[in-house]
Design a protein around this motif. Sequence first.
Motif, short mmCIF file in Angstrom:
data_model
loop_
_atom_site.label_atom_id
_atom_site.label_comp_id
_atom_site.label_asym_id
_atom_site.label_seq_id
_atom_site.Cartn_x
_atom_site.Cartn_y
_atom_site.Cartn_z
N ASP A 457 0.85 -1.19 0.00
CA ASP A 457 0.00 0.00 0.00
C ASP A 457 0.89 1.24 0.00
O ASP A 457 1.12 1.88 1.03
N CYS A 463 -5.59 -2.17 -4.58
CA CYS A 463 -5.88 -3.40 -3.85
C CYS A 463 -4.63 -4.24 -3.65
O CYS A 463 -3.60 -4.05 -4.30
N SER A 464 -4.74 -5.21 -2.75
CA SER A 464 -3.65 -6.10 -2.39
C SER A 464 -3.54 -7.25 -3.39
O SER A 464 -4.38 -7.40 -4.29
N SER A 467 -6.69 -8.96 -4.01
CA SER A 467 -7.75 -8.11 -4.57
C SER A 467 -8.57 -7.36 -3.53
O SER A 467 -9.58 -6.74 -3.88
N GLN A 468 -8.17 -7.39 -2.25
CA GLN A 468 -8.88 -6.60 -1.24
C GLN A 468 -8.40 -5.16 -1.28
O GLN A 468 -7.19 -4.89 -1.34
N VAL A 469 -9.33 -4.22 -1.26
CA VAL A 469 -8.99 -2.80 -1.30
C VAL A 469 -8.22 -2.44 -0.04
O VAL A 469 -8.61 -2.81 1.08
N TRP A 470 -7.12 -1.73 -0.25
CA TRP A 470 -6.32 -1.30 0.91
C TRP A 470 -7.19 -0.50 1.88
O TRP A 470 -7.97 0.36 1.46
N TYR A 476 -13.55 -6.09 -1.98
CA TYR A 476 -12.69 -6.63 -3.02
C TYR A 476 -13.09 -6.02 -4.36
O TYR A 476 -14.24 -5.63 -4.56
#
Length: 514
Positions: A457, A463-464, A467-470, A476
């Motif tokens: 980040d 996203c990581s 695919s999860q949003v920081w 996601y």
Amino acid sequence: MIRTFPDSVDVAIVGSGPCGAAYARILSERCPSATVATFEVGPLLADPPGVHVKNIADPAERARAQRLSEGPAPSADATSTDTMDGYADEAPRLVRPGTFLLADGYRQDGEDGLPGAAMSSNVGGMGAHWTGACPRPGGSERIGFVDGLDDLLAVGERLLNVATHAFDDAPFADEVRKRLSGALDDGRDDDRRVAPMPLAVIRHEDGRVTWSGSDVVFGEPTRANPNFTLVPEALVTEVIVVDGRAGGVRVRDQRTGDEHVVRARFVVVAADALRTPQLLWASGVRPRALGRYLNDQPQTVYAVRLRDVTPGAETQVDPRDEPEIVPQSGVSWVPFTDEEPFHGQVMQLDASPVPLADDDEPTPGTIVGLGWFCAKDVQESDRVEFDEADVDPYGMPAMRIHYRLTDADHASIAASREAVKRAAAALGEPLDDREPLTFPPGASLHYQGTVRMGEADDGTSVCSPTSQVWDVDGLYVAGNGVIPTAIACNPTLTSVALAVGGARDIADRLTERN
């Protein structure tokens, strides 16, 4: 008829294209007890949900499905629904059946913009209209920090039903690849040599070949899952975020105008690369990289007539008038390499990007269209922004595209034009004296990067690697917009592979909680 929206689910998915369908499929396989709802702004086109329009045999029904996909202001009924009509003309804003262009905001003063930027609104998304090409990325196209990328790609190929040898008996396909190999394969690694194009198709026992849409990705595990719900004509206007965690979605019933709040433990935004950042922005989720690093693939097309070939019995069926792919079609692949940084699609007859004259009746397989795609010189300044004071026809924040072709891009396009002519010369003679045609920006429909994945980040990603949003737990993102690298190949397989990784992460978290 009054529809019932769920009050709460374990997972809410926004968008029913191949990536949204991949989340539903993996969750149905790994966590069949989890409640999952998919919300799609567009209508259901046909049964099964998400079917590719070319699999609809009746021409009138196929045309109706295409019109239904064209958003708030579909083309007039009299407008052609033949995907080849006008495909390779020099129109500054190409519009294809089943898609709709941005009405405005696609170019800012002094910039190139994306005049060809288009979307589809229907169950199945663009997966109901695509060409099915599923090459694997290579070299610098690959995302080095994603663990197990090849495994994820393999699962993506399973979900899309990717076949490499569906058209081995296409007339002259072997000859096309032989000639291209002789001209282009020297110095290439084995997996980067000329080959049949991997295609998302199903070859049936009776010889028919049909295109894979989201219906194939959903598959029986999803359709038979009593805990899965698909809600068409349902616009998600907001992802509800409370204390840094996704808590559900606000949905507008497009039939009645009524709004519903659906609570969710996890939310997946799997719209396209323009509407995914739009929804995040509208929801107050605005990391620095949101909408930035917008990436399109400059595309050049050309066509030749094969020289020195003798027709055989297999050429007696002309596939140009068939709604579906038939065994007389042929699609070959010239893979991207870092030394030759173009992705080549070599397509015969019905799949060719260059239409024939009305009075041209060649032997099937002898007219070959070549499409060369470039990798964009990715820039943070290429972006989609959103207008606080203006809205689009759906009532969402209006889009404003900022996009420029750099000097490196112009050099790459010029090199691709020479490369496609060299490949064409190995095959035959040009159809006429015209030079290769380079489409206007946006015409590839392969937009990427706007919710890009990152290793950390650091402000350059949304996203990581899962695919999860920081900084927003449980939220996601999915779709071509997640791809962070400058790829020239068709992006769908890579996007579905990344969606598989994200879906597995949610499944693992659901399992841990239960």
